[in-house]
Scaffold this active site. Structure first.
Site, PDB file in Angstrom:
ATOM      1  N   ARG A 106       0.650  -1.166  -0.143  1.00 34.69           N
ATOM      2  CA  ARG A 106       0.079  -0.030   0.236  1.00 34.69           C
ATOM      3  C   ARG A 106       0.896   1.033  -0.154  1.00 34.69           C
ATOM      4  O   ARG A 106       0.638   2.065  -0.680  1.00 34.69           O
ATOM      5  CB  ARG A 106      -1.259   0.689   1.284  1.00 34.69           C
TER       6      ARG A 106
ATOM      7  N   THR B 261       8.374 -10.219   0.612  1.00 38.57           N
ATOM      8  CA  THR B 261       6.875 -10.435   0.075  1.00 38.57           C
ATOM      9  C   THR B 261       6.439 -11.897  -0.253  1.00 38.57           C
ATOM     10  O   THR B 261       6.955 -12.243  -0.957  1.00 38.57           O
ATOM     11  CB  THR B 261       5.988  -9.072  -1.006  1.00 38.57           C
TER      12      THR B 261
ATOM     13  N   LEU C  99      17.202 -22.178   6.992  1.00 37.02           N
ATOM     14  CA  LEU C  99      18.498 -23.744   6.515  1.00 37.02           C
ATOM     15  C   LEU C  99      18.999 -23.696   5.745  1.00 37.02           C
ATOM     16  O   LEU C  99      19.171 -23.411   4.650  1.00 37.02           O
ATOM     17  CB  LEU C  99      17.492 -24.557   6.437  1.00 37.02           C
TER      18      LEU C  99
ATOM     19  N   GLY D  89      -0.984 -19.840  15.257  1.00 31.66           N
ATOM     20  CA  GLY D  89      -0.135 -19.005  14.366  1.00 31.66           C
ATOM     21  C   GLY D  89       0.688 -19.666  13.161  1.00 31.66           C
ATOM     22  O   GLY D  89       1.341 -18.605  12.439  1.00 31.66           O
TER      23      GLY D  89
ATOM     24  N   GLU E  42      -1.404 -20.279   7.983  1.00 30.64           N
ATOM     25  CA  GLU E  42      -2.557 -19.938   6.905  1.00 30.64           C
ATOM     26  C   GLU E  42      -3.494 -19.146   7.517  1.00 30.64           C
ATOM     27  O   GLU E  42      -3.688 -19.460   8.230  1.00 30.64           O
ATOM     28  CB  GLU E  42      -2.237 -19.818   5.138  1.00 30.64           C
TER      29      GLU E  42
ATOM     30  N   ASP F   6       1.769 -25.653  -1.610  1.00 29.44           N
ATOM     31  CA  ASP F   6       4.053 -24.864  -0.967  1.00 29.44           C
ATOM     32  C   ASP F   6       4.625 -25.655  -0.844  1.00 29.44           C
ATOM     33  O   ASP F   6       5.552 -25.277  -1.511  1.00 29.44           O
ATOM     34  CB  ASP F   6       3.017 -24.024   0.676  1.00 29.44           C
TER      35      ASP F   6
ATOM     36  N   LYS G 254       8.051 -25.714  -2.893  1.00 31.48           N
ATOM     37  CA  LYS G 254       9.848 -25.579  -2.931  1.00 31.48           C
ATOM     38  C   LYS G 254      10.171 -26.561  -3.371  1.00 31.48           C
ATOM     39  O   LYS G 254      11.802 -26.660  -3.958  1.00 31.48           O
ATOM     40  CB  LYS G 254       9.572 -26.064  -0.819  1.00 31.48           C
TER      41      LYS G 254
ATOM     42  N   GLY H  95       9.545 -19.940  10.414  1.00 33.98           N
ATOM     43  CA  GLY H  95       9.440 -18.380  11.505  1.00 33.98           C
ATOM     44  C   GLY H  95      10.336 -16.646  11.339  1.00 33.98           C
ATOM     45  O   GLY H  95      11.258 -17.270  10.395  1.00 33.98           O
TER      46      GLY H  95
END
Length: 370
Positions: free
Chosen positions: A58, A104, A162, A213, A216, A227, A231, A349
């Site tokens: 934004r 992002t 990692l 948390g 998603e 996801d 990867k 994390g």
């Protein structure tokens, strides 16, 4: 030391400067910026790191010599709405060398990479969308980077802090040949399957992970396995393989019929997932196995096989020895054929991911100051 002092130090010692633009002010972006002033001090004798911009979806704060210690206050007070063209124009006018650090999750931002490269920017990305673009776009980006003699570091797109990609790069540069990479690449699914013990419905563990948390906003994004699929594609491209997402077989943890619609619709039908997971858990336990959502990429006799699926693995298998939220990567190669190379640790994390981004920044600094 203030930003102005860093600039004066650079002039007095004739050391190079690196203009740093950070895209993303979420948890990882905030952690990265919190550590930035310490990195300025650490590299002050080699290169002057200048914070020259902070943007999110934004607002943007685009100015030279921003103070990292007060970035939140300054961004809130002086950040303004902007268009993509405004950012590109600013970068074109900014003296180099310069680097955009993409923290992002945005594919639209990743599709600005050609313009960023044209503006003379190195790129460091935690954003997987760029490294998993369709192969034609990805290869065009690589070619553009070579033409402009710029770097693209993306070691935090898999495994957070990692160094799995760096290890793969070093093995290949040393002359080793990798035959297989497998592992657990999702901290969320690692937590769920390490915690799940059949004592309560699987969906309650999902809800607990959401409240902690770990997932998603819609946990089905994790349960879809997409996801993990992205990867695995990143690692395949590290090996020089020209694959796309469609070339990686995906078996989602979540039944297909529960993957669409509103979250509440899924929640009302969650017993279907609970029954499926309980049956699989009980079968694995009876066979002295544990459940893991795993990815696998193998190269045998010129054939490539890539898949992502829920698996039952033996208790003494590398994938079984996993703590909740950990990632694990098992690399089998000419040098590590009988005893695979295993890399394990936190795979998600804000702290470890921000640390990984700073490691990439340090690698770029070493190249520029060398």
């Amino acid at each position: 030391m203030t930003a102005k002092a860093y600039s004066l130090l650079a002039e007095s010692k004739a050391i190079p400067e690196l203009q740093v633009i950070v895209a993303g002010t979420g948890n990882v972006g905030s952690e990265f910026l919190t550590r930035f002033s310490k990195q300025q001090q650490r590299f002050s004798g080699k290169i002057a790191l200048q914070l020259a911009g902070i943007v999110n979806s934004r607002h943007a704060l685009l100015a030279s010599n921003l103070a990292a210690d007060s970035w939140q206050r300054d961004f809130q007070q002086f950040g303004k709405g902007y268009a993509a063209a405004d950012l590109v124009a600013y970068l074109q006018d900014l003296a180099g060398p310069k680097v955009v650090i993409d923290i992002t999750p945005s594919q639209s931002f990743a599709r600005q990479y050609p313009a960023l490269i044209q503006a003379g920017c190195h790129i460091i990305s935690a954003n997987k969308q760029g490294v998993t673009l369709p192969d034609a776009e990805y290869q065009a980006l690589r070619q553009q980077l070579r033409q402009h003699k710029l770097c693209w570091l993306s070691n935090t797109t898999v495994g957070a802090g990692l160094p799995v990609q760096r290890i793969i790069q070093e093995l290949l540069q040393s002359g080793d040949q990798i035959q297989r990479i497998s592992g657990v690449f999702s901290g969320t699914l690692s937590w769920l399957l390490c915690q799940y013990d059949g004592s309560k419905p699987f969906s309650e563990f999902v809800l607990e992970a959401q409240q902690l948390g770990y997932t998603e906003p819609d946990p089905r994004d994790d349960l879809s396995g997409k996801d993990v699929q992205r990867k695995l594609l990143v690692l395949a491209r590290e090996l020089g393989l020209k694959l796309d997402l469609a070339d990686i077989r995906l078996n989602p943890l979540l039944p297909t019929e529960l993957a669409t619609g509103e979250w509440q619709d899924f929640w009302q039908q969650r017993e279907r997932l609970d029954r499926q997971m309980l049956a699989l858990y009980q079968q694995a336990k009876a066979n002295q196995q544990v459940l893991r959502y795993a990815a696998s990429l193998s190269l045998q006799a010129g054939q490539i096989k890539a898949e992502v699926s829920l698996q039952a693995v033996a208790l003494d298998a590398p994938l079984a020895a996993l703590a909740p939220c950990d990632n694990i990567f098992v690399i089998e190669s000419n040098w590590y054929r009988d005893n695979p190379l295993v890399l394990k640790g936190p795979g998600a994390g804000s702290i470890v991911t921000a640390g990984g981004l700073h490691a990439d920044l340090a690698q770029l600094v070493a190249q520029l100051a060398g």
